[in-house]
Design a protein around this motif. Sequence first.
Motif, PDB file in Angstrom:
ATOM      1  N   VAL A  43     -22.070 -68.205 -35.887  1.00 30.59           N
ATOM      2  CA  VAL A  43     -20.781 -67.951 -35.236  1.00 30.59           C
ATOM      3  C   VAL A  43     -20.035 -69.267 -35.003  1.00 30.59           C
ATOM      4  O   VAL A  43     -18.845 -69.387 -35.292  1.00 30.59           O
ATOM      5  N   LEU A  44     -20.775 -70.281 -34.501  1.00 30.89           N
ATOM      6  CA  LEU A  44     -20.148 -71.582 -34.220  1.00 30.89           C
ATOM      7  C   LEU A  44     -19.562 -72.222 -35.471  1.00 30.89           C
ATOM      8  O   LEU A  44     -18.465 -72.773 -35.453  1.00 30.89           O
ATOM      9  N   THR A  45     -20.298 -72.144 -36.566  1.00 24.56           N
ATOM     10  CA  THR A  45     -19.805 -72.793 -37.780  1.00 24.56           C
ATOM     11  C   THR A  45     -18.516 -72.126 -38.250  1.00 24.56           C
ATOM     12  O   THR A  45     -17.588 -72.788 -38.710  1.00 24.56           O
ATOM     13  N   LEU A  46     -18.438 -70.812 -38.074  1.00 18.25           N
ATOM     14  CA  LEU A  46     -17.193 -70.115 -38.447  1.00 18.25           C
ATOM     15  C   LEU A  46     -16.026 -70.608 -37.589  1.00 18.25           C
ATOM     16  O   LEU A  46     -14.979 -71.008 -38.100  1.00 18.25           O
ATOM     17  N   ILE A  47     -16.243 -70.580 -36.261  1.00 21.40           N
ATOM     18  CA  ILE A  47     -15.156 -70.963 -35.347  1.00 21.40           C
ATOM     19  C   ILE A  47     -14.733 -72.419 -35.570  1.00 21.40           C
ATOM     20  O   ILE A  47     -13.547 -72.739 -35.701  1.00 21.40           O
ATOM     21  N   CYS A  48     -15.749 -73.310 -35.646  1.00 23.56           N
ATOM     22  CA  CYS A  48     -15.445 -74.737 -35.773  1.00 23.56           C
ATOM     23  C   CYS A  48     -14.719 -75.033 -37.078  1.00 23.56           C
ATOM     24  O   CYS A  48     -13.799 -75.851 -37.124  1.00 23.56           O
ATOM     25  N   ASN A  49     -15.147 -74.384 -38.157  1.00 25.92           N
ATOM     26  CA  ASN A  49     -14.493 -74.611 -39.439  1.00 25.92           C
ATOM     27  C   ASN A  49     -13.026 -74.185 -39.400  1.00 25.92           C
ATOM     28  O   ASN A  49     -12.154 -74.912 -39.869  1.00 25.92           O
ATOM     29  N   VAL A  50     -12.786 -72.988 -38.858  1.00 34.71           N
ATOM     30  CA  VAL A  50     -11.399 -72.513 -38.762  1.00 34.71           C
ATOM     31  C   VAL A  50     -10.589 -73.522 -37.949  1.00 34.71           C
ATOM     32  O   VAL A  50      -9.473 -73.902 -38.329  1.00 34.71           O
ATOM     33  N   ALA A  51     -11.172 -73.998 -36.840  1.00 37.75           N
ATOM     34  CA  ALA A  51     -10.466 -74.944 -35.975  1.00 37.75           C
ATOM     35  C   ALA A  51     -10.138 -76.241 -36.724  1.00 37.75           C
ATOM     36  O   ALA A  51      -9.014 -76.736 -36.656  1.00 37.75           O
ATOM     37  N   VAL A  52     -11.134 -76.775 -37.443  1.00 44.40           N
ATOM     38  CA  VAL A  52     -10.914 -78.058 -38.117  1.00 44.40           C
ATOM     39  C   VAL A  52      -9.871 -77.925 -39.227  1.00 44.40           C
ATOM     40  O   VAL A  52      -8.975 -78.755 -39.352  1.00 44.40           O
ATOM     41  N   TYR A  53      -9.968 -76.861 -40.016  1.00 46.72           N
ATOM     42  CA  TYR A  53      -8.975 -76.691 -41.083  1.00 46.72           C
ATOM     43  C   TYR A  53      -7.574 -76.470 -40.504  1.00 46.72           C
ATOM     44  O   TYR A  53      -6.593 -77.004 -41.008  1.00 46.72           O
ATOM     45  N   THR A  54      -7.504 -75.696 -39.417  1.00 43.49           N
ATOM     46  CA  THR A  54      -6.202 -75.500 -38.780  1.00 43.49           C
ATOM     47  C   THR A  54      -5.668 -76.829 -38.260  1.00 43.49           C
ATOM     48  O   THR A  54      -4.472 -77.138 -38.377  1.00 43.49           O
ATOM     49  N   GLY A  55      -6.581 -77.644 -37.693  1.00 42.18           N
ATOM     50  CA  GLY A  55      -6.201 -78.979 -37.235  1.00 42.18           C
ATOM     51  C   GLY A  55      -5.636 -79.815 -38.367  1.00 42.18           C
ATOM     52  O   GLY A  55      -4.633 -80.521 -38.196  1.00 42.18           O
ATOM     53  N   LEU A  56      -6.262 -79.714 -39.538  1.00 46.45           N
ATOM     54  CA  LEU A  56      -5.774 -80.471 -40.686  1.00 46.45           C
ATOM     55  C   LEU A  56      -4.372 -80.035 -41.094  1.00 46.45           C
ATOM     56  O   LEU A  56      -3.512 -80.863 -41.389  1.00 46.45           O
ATOM     57  N   PHE A  69     -16.115 -87.354 -44.326  1.00 46.25           N
ATOM     58  CA  PHE A  69     -16.089 -85.914 -44.069  1.00 46.25           C
ATOM     59  C   PHE A  69     -17.061 -85.468 -42.975  1.00 46.25           C
ATOM     60  O   PHE A  69     -17.089 -84.311 -42.597  1.00 46.25           O
ATOM     61  N   LEU A  70     -17.853 -86.399 -42.466  1.00 45.17           N
ATOM     62  CA  LEU A  70     -18.677 -86.071 -41.300  1.00 45.17           C
ATOM     63  C   LEU A  70     -17.968 -86.456 -40.016  1.00 45.17           C
ATOM     64  O   LEU A  70     -17.951 -85.708 -39.051  1.00 45.17           O
ATOM     65  N   TRP A  71     -17.376 -87.652 -40.023  1.00 45.09           N
ATOM     66  CA  TRP A  71     -16.936 -88.218 -38.739  1.00 45.09           C
ATOM     67  C   TRP A  71     -15.429 -88.324 -38.583  1.00 45.09           C
ATOM     68  O   TRP A  71     -14.919 -88.366 -37.474  1.00 45.09           O
ATOM     69  N   ILE A  72     -14.694 -88.429 -39.679  1.00 48.00           N
ATOM     70  CA  ILE A  72     -13.244 -88.599 -39.521  1.00 48.00           C
ATOM     71  C   ILE A  72     -12.536 -87.258 -39.683  1.00 48.00           C
ATOM     72  O   ILE A  72     -11.817 -86.803 -38.802  1.00 48.00           O
ATOM     73  N   VAL A  73     -12.781 -86.637 -40.806  1.00 50.78           N
ATOM     74  CA  VAL A  73     -12.272 -85.278 -41.021  1.00 50.78           C
ATOM     75  C   VAL A  73     -13.512 -84.388 -41.088  1.00 50.78           C
ATOM     76  O   VAL A  73     -14.074 -84.188 -42.149  1.00 50.78           O
ATOM     77  N   PRO A  74     -13.952 -83.861 -39.927  1.00 50.29           N
ATOM     78  CA  PRO A  74     -15.328 -83.364 -39.851  1.00 50.29           C
ATOM     79  C   PRO A  74     -15.577 -82.004 -40.520  1.00 50.29           C
ATOM     80  O   PRO A  74     -16.341 -81.196 -40.016  1.00 50.29           O
ATOM     81  N   VAL A  75     -14.960 -81.762 -41.658  1.00 50.25           N
ATOM     82  CA  VAL A  75     -15.227 -80.473 -42.322  1.00 50.25           C
ATOM     83  C   VAL A  75     -16.671 -80.408 -42.817  1.00 50.25           C
ATOM     84  O   VAL A  75     -17.289 -79.346 -42.829  1.00 50.25           O
TER      85      VAL A  75
END
Lengths: 326, 267
Positions: free
Chosen positions: B149-162, B206-212
Motif C-alpha cells: 500500500v505504501l509503495t503505491l501511495i508514495c509512488n503516486v505522490a512522488v510522480y505528482t510532485g515531479l 533516483f534514490l535520493w534526489i528524485v526518489p522514484v
Amino acid sequence: MPLISVKDLRKDFKVLAHKSGLIGAMRNLFSAAGRIVNAVDGVSFSVEAGEFVGYVGPNGAGKSTTLKMLTGILVPSSGVIDVCGFSPPHKARTKLARRIGVVFGQRTQLWWDLPPRESYDLLMRLFGVPRGVFELRLARLSGLLELEGLLDTPVRKLSLGQKMRCELAAALLHEPALLLLDEPTIGMDVVVKEQVRKLLRRINEAGTTILLTSHDLDDIEQLCRRVMVIDKGRIIHDGGVDALKRRYGNRRRLVADFLDQPKLVLPQGAEVASIEGLRATIDFDADKLRAPEVIAAVVAGNRIHDIAIQECDIAEVVKRIYGEGK
Amino acid sequence: MSSLRAYFSLMSASLRSQMEYRRAFLLEFTGRFIITGLELAALFIIFENVGNVLDWTRWEVVYLYGIVNVTFGCAEIIGYGLEATVPTLIRTGDFDRVMLQPISPWLFSCGRQFRLLDLGRIAQGLLALGLAFAHLPIQWTLAAVAMFVLTLICNVAVYTGLFTCAAASCFWTTESTEVFNAFTYGGTQMAQFPVHVYRPWLRAIFLWIVPVGFVTYFPALVVLSKPDALGLPPFMPWLSPFIAAVFCGLCALFWRAGLNHYQSTGS
C-alpha cells in the motif's frame, strides 16, 4: 472604509536583455543581465463602495499591472494594497476571489468548447453556491445581460459581444462587491460597444463597484464619474471626467483623403497635424469650432475622396496632459 | 472537502469538452493502449534473451513494471493538467485566470485537464501486477501488505510532485519542462528495474534526489522477500513515506515560489 486602498504601490520588472542569434540564445541561458523597468512607480488612490472609476492610460502605462496587483495575480515590489479587507491580496488569493469579479477583455474564463451554461455550472461548484440560489441568480443575470439563446451555444461559436455578455455573467455569479474590468470593449464595433456600456451601467446601478481600464475614451466618458490617468507608472490625473476634459480641451481629429494636392485654409482653432501624400490630418478644438465649419473649410476649393471625424484617442490626451505637467 | 468537489466538477468538464472531439479521443485512447502494451511486450522479449537481471527474475521485474505503471498512471490522471495546461497558460499569460479562482491554483490546474486514456496505462499496470502475483510465491504478511500500500501511495505522490516541479519551473522559463521530463519519464523507465543494476551516480539520483527508485525498490524488497543488494540498513523500506513527504514538501515550496514569481504578460 474604502473598498480599495492603495498607497505608494510599486512594481518593478526585470527585463532580460535578449541577445539575438544562436550564440546569443545560448548566452541568454546563463546571463541574467537585464534592466529594471518601473511598470508602476508609486501609485496611491482609494475607491469607495458604489463608485464607477475609469483607469486610463496608453499601452504600457501600468494599468494592467496595477489591476493584476489588486487581484493578487502579481506580487507588488513595494507599497500597501487593501482590497475588500485583504492586505496584501496575493496572500489571500482564493478568499479574495470570492469578493471580486474580474473580466479581461482578451481572456475568457469560460470553457471554450462548452456552452456558457456548463461553465456557469462549474463556477457554481467552484464557488460553492447552492443550486437554488444559483438558478435564481442566473435567471436574474440572464435578464439583465440578455443571455437568452446564448446559454446553450458553445463559447467558440459566440460573437465578441455575445461572449462579453456571457463573460460578465460569469464574473457576477458569485455576487462580488467589486468588479474589475480590463479593456472590456476591446475589438468591438460601435453598436456592440454601446450595448456593453449599457449593461455595465446597469450593473453599477445595481450596487456593484466597478473599476474599468480602457484606452477608449468614450467608455470612460459615458460610464465613469471619476477617472484616473496613469502614464509611465504614475497617476497624473485623478478626478472628474469633466475636469479632465477641461484640462486638455475637447479635441477632435479630422482625417481627409483628397483626389489631388489640397490647398488648406483653416479657421482659428484648427491646425494641420500631418499631411502624408493625399491624406491630411487636422486637429481642432470642439469647444470653439463645430465639425461642419471645419469640414466646410477643408472641402472649399479641394476635391475630396473621403472624410472622417474621430475622437482624439487617449494616448494623445495623455501626451497633452503629460506635456502640461512638465 | 468543497475543494475536492470542485476538483471533480472540473474533471468532468474537461471530459465533456474532450467528448466534443470524439474521434480524436478514440484514436488517442487506442494509441495509448497500444504503446503501453508494446512496452510490456518489450519487457518479455528482453527476458526471453537474458533470463534474469542480477538475480531478479522475470516476474519480479514484471511486478516493478506493474507498480510503476499503475502509480504513474494515477499520477498522470491527477497531475496531467499541470503538464498539459500550465506551461502554455504561463506563456500566454492566461494563467491570470487560474490565479483568480476560489480554489488553489494547483488543484485548479490539476483538474483542468483530465485524460481518460491514462486509464489505459493503469490497466496495463494492473495486468502486469496480476501476472506477477500469479507467478510469484508472495507471503502476504502484515508488513508485505503495508509495504504494498505504501509503495503505491508514495509512488503516486512522488510522480505528482515531479509534475508539480516541472510546471513550477515554467514560472521562470517556459522551455524548462524537458529537463523535468527526463526525470519524470526517465524515472518511470529506471524504476522498472531494480536500482542496483545502475551505476552508483545514476542510482544515487533516483534514490535520493528524485526518489522514484527509492519508493519502488525498497518496498519491493519487503513484498518480494528479497535481500538488499545495496547492503543498506533493514529499516530503509519504512523510510519511504518520509522520503516521499520531504520530496513533496519541497515540490510544494517550489510551486509556491513560482506562483509568487509569476510575471503575467501584457494584455
